[in-house]
Design a protein around this motif. Structure first.
Motif, PDB file in Angstrom:
ATOM      1  N   ASN A 134     -34.878 -20.175  20.211  1.00 32.88           N
ATOM      2  CA  ASN A 134     -34.167 -21.097  19.328  1.00 32.88           C
ATOM      3  C   ASN A 134     -32.650 -20.978  19.468  1.00 32.88           C
ATOM      4  O   ASN A 134     -31.950 -21.994  19.578  1.00 32.88           O
ATOM      5  CB  ASN A 134     -34.554 -20.856  17.869  1.00 32.88           C
ATOM      6  CG  ASN A 134     -35.906 -21.448  17.525  1.00 32.88           C
ATOM      7  OD1 ASN A 134     -36.406 -22.311  18.245  1.00 32.88           O
ATOM      8  ND2 ASN A 134     -36.509 -20.990  16.448  1.00 32.88           N
ATOM      9  N   ILE A 135     -32.138 -19.757  19.474  1.00 34.61           N
ATOM     10  CA  ILE A 135     -30.682 -19.582  19.502  1.00 34.61           C
ATOM     11  C   ILE A 135     -30.075 -20.190  20.757  1.00 34.61           C
ATOM     12  O   ILE A 135     -28.940 -20.672  20.744  1.00 34.61           O
ATOM     13  CB  ILE A 135     -30.291 -18.089  19.379  1.00 34.61           C
ATOM     14  CG1 ILE A 135     -28.784 -17.967  19.100  1.00 34.61           C
ATOM     15  CG2 ILE A 135     -30.707 -17.283  20.591  1.00 34.61           C
ATOM     16  CD1 ILE A 135     -28.321 -16.551  18.788  1.00 34.61           C
ATOM     17  N   THR A 136     -30.836 -20.195  21.844  1.00 35.96           N
ATOM     18  CA  THR A 136     -30.340 -20.725  23.120  1.00 35.96           C
ATOM     19  C   THR A 136     -29.879 -22.177  22.984  1.00 35.96           C
ATOM     20  O   THR A 136     -28.961 -22.602  23.690  1.00 35.96           O
ATOM     21  CB  THR A 136     -31.449 -20.621  24.188  1.00 35.96           C
ATOM     22  OG1 THR A 136     -31.840 -19.257  24.302  1.00 35.96           O
ATOM     23  CG2 THR A 136     -30.957 -21.102  25.546  1.00 35.96           C
ATOM     24  N   HIS A 137     -30.478 -22.928  22.074  1.00 35.00           N
ATOM     25  CA  HIS A 137     -30.171 -24.356  21.958  1.00 35.00           C
ATOM     26  C   HIS A 137     -29.405 -24.696  20.678  1.00 35.00           C
ATOM     27  O   HIS A 137     -29.276 -25.868  20.326  1.00 35.00           O
ATOM     28  CB  HIS A 137     -31.466 -25.170  22.029  1.00 35.00           C
ATOM     29  CG  HIS A 137     -32.267 -24.923  23.268  1.00 35.00           C
ATOM     30  ND1 HIS A 137     -31.826 -25.302  24.521  1.00 35.00           N
ATOM     31  CD2 HIS A 137     -33.456 -24.304  23.461  1.00 35.00           C
ATOM     32  CE1 HIS A 137     -32.716 -24.958  25.429  1.00 35.00           C
ATOM     33  NE2 HIS A 137     -33.711 -24.341  24.812  1.00 35.00           N
ATOM     34  N   MET A 138     -28.879 -23.684  19.985  1.00 39.04           N
ATOM     35  CA  MET A 138     -28.174 -23.932  18.735  1.00 39.04           C
ATOM     36  C   MET A 138     -26.665 -23.989  18.943  1.00 39.04           C
ATOM     37  O   MET A 138     -26.116 -23.307  19.812  1.00 39.04           O
ATOM     38  CB  MET A 138     -28.529 -22.835  17.716  1.00 39.04           C
ATOM     39  CG  MET A 138     -29.978 -22.872  17.269  1.00 39.04           C
ATOM     40  SD  MET A 138     -30.491 -21.398  16.329  1.00 39.04           S
ATOM     41  CE  MET A 138     -29.565 -21.603  14.807  1.00 39.04           C
ATOM     42  N   ARG A 190     -24.141 -17.980  23.358  1.00 34.52           N
ATOM     43  CA  ARG A 190     -24.807 -18.120  22.057  1.00 34.52           C
ATOM     44  C   ARG A 190     -24.915 -16.755  21.372  1.00 34.52           C
ATOM     45  O   ARG A 190     -24.907 -16.682  20.135  1.00 34.52           O
ATOM     46  CB  ARG A 190     -26.205 -18.726  22.214  1.00 34.52           C
ATOM     47  CG  ARG A 190     -26.265 -20.126  22.847  1.00 34.52           C
ATOM     48  CD  ARG A 190     -25.515 -21.168  22.041  1.00 34.52           C
ATOM     49  NE  ARG A 190     -24.088 -21.092  22.279  1.00 34.52           N
ATOM     50  CZ  ARG A 190     -23.142 -21.389  21.377  1.00 34.52           C
ATOM     51  NH1 ARG A 190     -23.478 -21.726  20.145  1.00 34.52           N
ATOM     52  NH2 ARG A 190     -21.863 -21.327  21.683  1.00 34.52           N
ATOM     53  N   ILE A 191     -25.010 -15.699  22.169  1.00 33.35           N
ATOM     54  CA  ILE A 191     -25.070 -14.350  21.597  1.00 33.35           C
ATOM     55  C   ILE A 191     -23.706 -13.977  21.018  1.00 33.35           C
ATOM     56  O   ILE A 191     -23.618 -13.373  19.946  1.00 33.35           O
ATOM     57  CB  ILE A 191     -25.524 -13.342  22.652  1.00 33.35           C
ATOM     58  CG1 ILE A 191     -26.882 -13.758  23.255  1.00 33.35           C
ATOM     59  CG2 ILE A 191     -25.613 -11.951  22.057  1.00 33.35           C
ATOM     60  CD1 ILE A 191     -27.990 -13.932  22.238  1.00 33.35           C
ATOM     61  N   LYS A 192     -22.651 -14.360  21.703  1.00 36.28           N
ATOM     62  CA  LYS A 192     -21.316 -14.135  21.145  1.00 36.28           C
ATOM     63  C   LYS A 192     -21.130 -14.926  19.858  1.00 36.28           C
ATOM     64  O   LYS A 192     -20.513 -14.446  18.897  1.00 36.28           O
ATOM     65  CB  LYS A 192     -20.245 -14.510  22.173  1.00 36.28           C
ATOM     66  CG  LYS A 192     -20.127 -13.526  23.324  1.00 36.28           C
ATOM     67  CD  LYS A 192     -18.950 -13.876  24.232  1.00 36.28           C
ATOM     68  CE  LYS A 192     -18.746 -12.822  25.311  1.00 36.28           C
ATOM     69  NZ  LYS A 192     -17.597 -13.134  26.200  1.00 36.28           N
ATOM     70  N   ALA A 193     -21.683 -16.133  19.818  1.00 38.26           N
ATOM     71  CA  ALA A 193     -21.589 -16.939  18.596  1.00 38.26           C
ATOM     72  C   ALA A 193     -22.350 -16.285  17.447  1.00 38.26           C
ATOM     73  O   ALA A 193     -21.941 -16.387  16.283  1.00 38.26           O
ATOM     74  CB  ALA A 193     -22.134 -18.346  18.864  1.00 38.26           C
ATOM     75  N   PHE A 194     -23.443 -15.619  17.759  1.00 37.76           N
ATOM     76  CA  PHE A 194     -24.212 -14.897  16.735  1.00 37.76           C
ATOM     77  C   PHE A 194     -23.336 -13.816  16.100  1.00 37.76           C
ATOM     78  O   PHE A 194     -23.249 -13.712  14.866  1.00 37.76           O
ATOM     79  CB  PHE A 194     -25.454 -14.290  17.380  1.00 37.76           C
ATOM     80  CG  PHE A 194     -26.298 -13.452  16.463  1.00 37.76           C
ATOM     81  CD1 PHE A 194     -27.147 -14.037  15.534  1.00 37.76           C
ATOM     82  CD2 PHE A 194     -26.272 -12.064  16.540  1.00 37.76           C
ATOM     83  CE1 PHE A 194     -27.945 -13.262  14.691  1.00 37.76           C
ATOM     84  CE2 PHE A 194     -27.061 -11.274  15.713  1.00 37.76           C
ATOM     85  CZ  PHE A 194     -27.902 -11.878  14.785  1.00 37.76           C
TER      86      PHE A 194
END
Length: 342
Positions: A289-293, A329-333
């Motif tokens: 999911n996070i990959t496409h957020m 996206r991991i940095k955005a997390f």
């Protein structure tokens, strides 16, 4: 970095799938599992590339033997395949519940140290220790699954019918199988110089328990989970079990759990978990999911999770995320937690 919400510490956690290591180093998963020299090179190159991208933002995955969850089953006879560039897997290897009981009785006193898979992993882990002397690398990677998952992997989907058609035999099969898992785990503890029965705690992963109907858990799940924990620890009990429904959750209390990891289940929400158990649990933003957020969607997901009182908040990435070019996206997390920084 420390984060708090309403005076309570919260912890973001990012887990790195092992398949990212061989992918970043340019080798296949089969080579990662079977070639000790290429495995060591993969750890060196893969971790370096992850560090170059993230710096000190997240802890690197500890160097270890490539994780195969079916080590115990392979040792007692499960046939295993190592595809060229996907995960190793096992196939069912008993044709009836009676044969399953017989096999487990025959394997009761097995010497795991004589098994080819153990010998391979021992050589591999020793080599990794030689290559990375600055780290402590225990014997690792050769794992086991929980009783229900092991039963279904061993018998195939027919085990689901066994619990209805031959309930007493199914219970005996599960008892013997749980004993075998305990002996395997005690063996790996001994290899690492650890107590056979941990005073600190142990974890259980048993996703296929979710295939047993909630009203059958008292007979076919809880006794064997308790047998597992009692055979391996006097300390904390943690559980990873995917695909559970709210109706399953009322049974968790009977296992004396210290922590529950629901991981992936479309049937569970933070609210319905809290309504059905008071056992502490973490919450996962699924890797797929996070990959496409977007940044905003990640921020909103984190804010909702924090506001509901979750203190351990997780996400994951692996080869798929890297292939998609979505490591940002991991940095955005992590960025989504900046407002909670102490």
């Amino acid at each position: 970095m420390k984060y708090e919400y309403n005076g309570v510490q919260i912890r973001p956690s990012v887990e790195i799938y092992h398949d990212s290591i061989p992918y970043l180093s340019g080798i296949t998963l089969k080579e990662f599992f079977l070639d000790k020299v290429k495995c060591a090179q993969a750890w060196r190159i893969g971790n370096q590339k992850i560090y170059e991208y993230f710096g000190d933002m997240l802890p690197l995955r500890p160097i270890a033997g490539p994780p195969i969850s079916y080590g115990h089953l392979i040792c007692i006879g499960a046939p295993v395949t190592f595809p060229e560039d996907s995960e190793p897997n096992v196939k069912p290897f008993v044709d009836s519940i009676d044969e399953g009981i017989q096999v487990l009785q025959e394997k009761k006193d097995i010497d795991f140290s004589k098994q080819p898979l153990f010998q391979h992993y021992k050589e591999l882990c020793d080599y990794l220790q030689e290559q990375f002397p600055e780290q402590k690398i225990p014997f690792s990677g050769m794992g086991s699954q929980g009783p229900l998952t092991s039963a279904i992997l061993m018998r195939g989907q027919d085990f689901i019918f066994d619990v209805y058609d031959y309930p007493e035999k199914a219970k005996e099969f599960l008892r013997l199988l749980t004993d075998s898992i305990i002996e395997f785990r005690r063996f790996t503890n001994r290899v690492n110089g650890a107590p056979e029965i941990s005073p600190w705690g142990t974890g259980l992963a048993d996703d296929f328990a979710s295939l047993i109907a909630p009203d059958m858990w008292e007979d076919f799940v809880i006794p064997y989970w308790n047998q597992f924990y009692e055979g391996l620890t006097t300390g904390r009990r943690s559980l990873h079990c995917e695909n559970l429904s709210p109706k399953h959750l009322k049974h968790l209390k009977a296992t004396g759990l210290s922590h529950f990891q629901p991981s992936v289940s479309d049937m569970l929400t933070i609210d319905n978990i809290k309504a059905n158990t008071d056992i502490p649990f973490d919450w996962l933003l699924y890797a797929f999911n996070i990959t496409h957020m977007s940044d905003q969607e990640i921020q909103e997901w984190v804010d909702r999770t924090v506001a509901k009182g979750i203190t351990l908040i997780r996400t994951q990435f692996g080869r798929f995320t890297i292939e998609e070019g979505k490591l940002d996206r991991i940095k955005a997390f992590y960025k989504a937690f900046e407002k909670y920084k102490v």
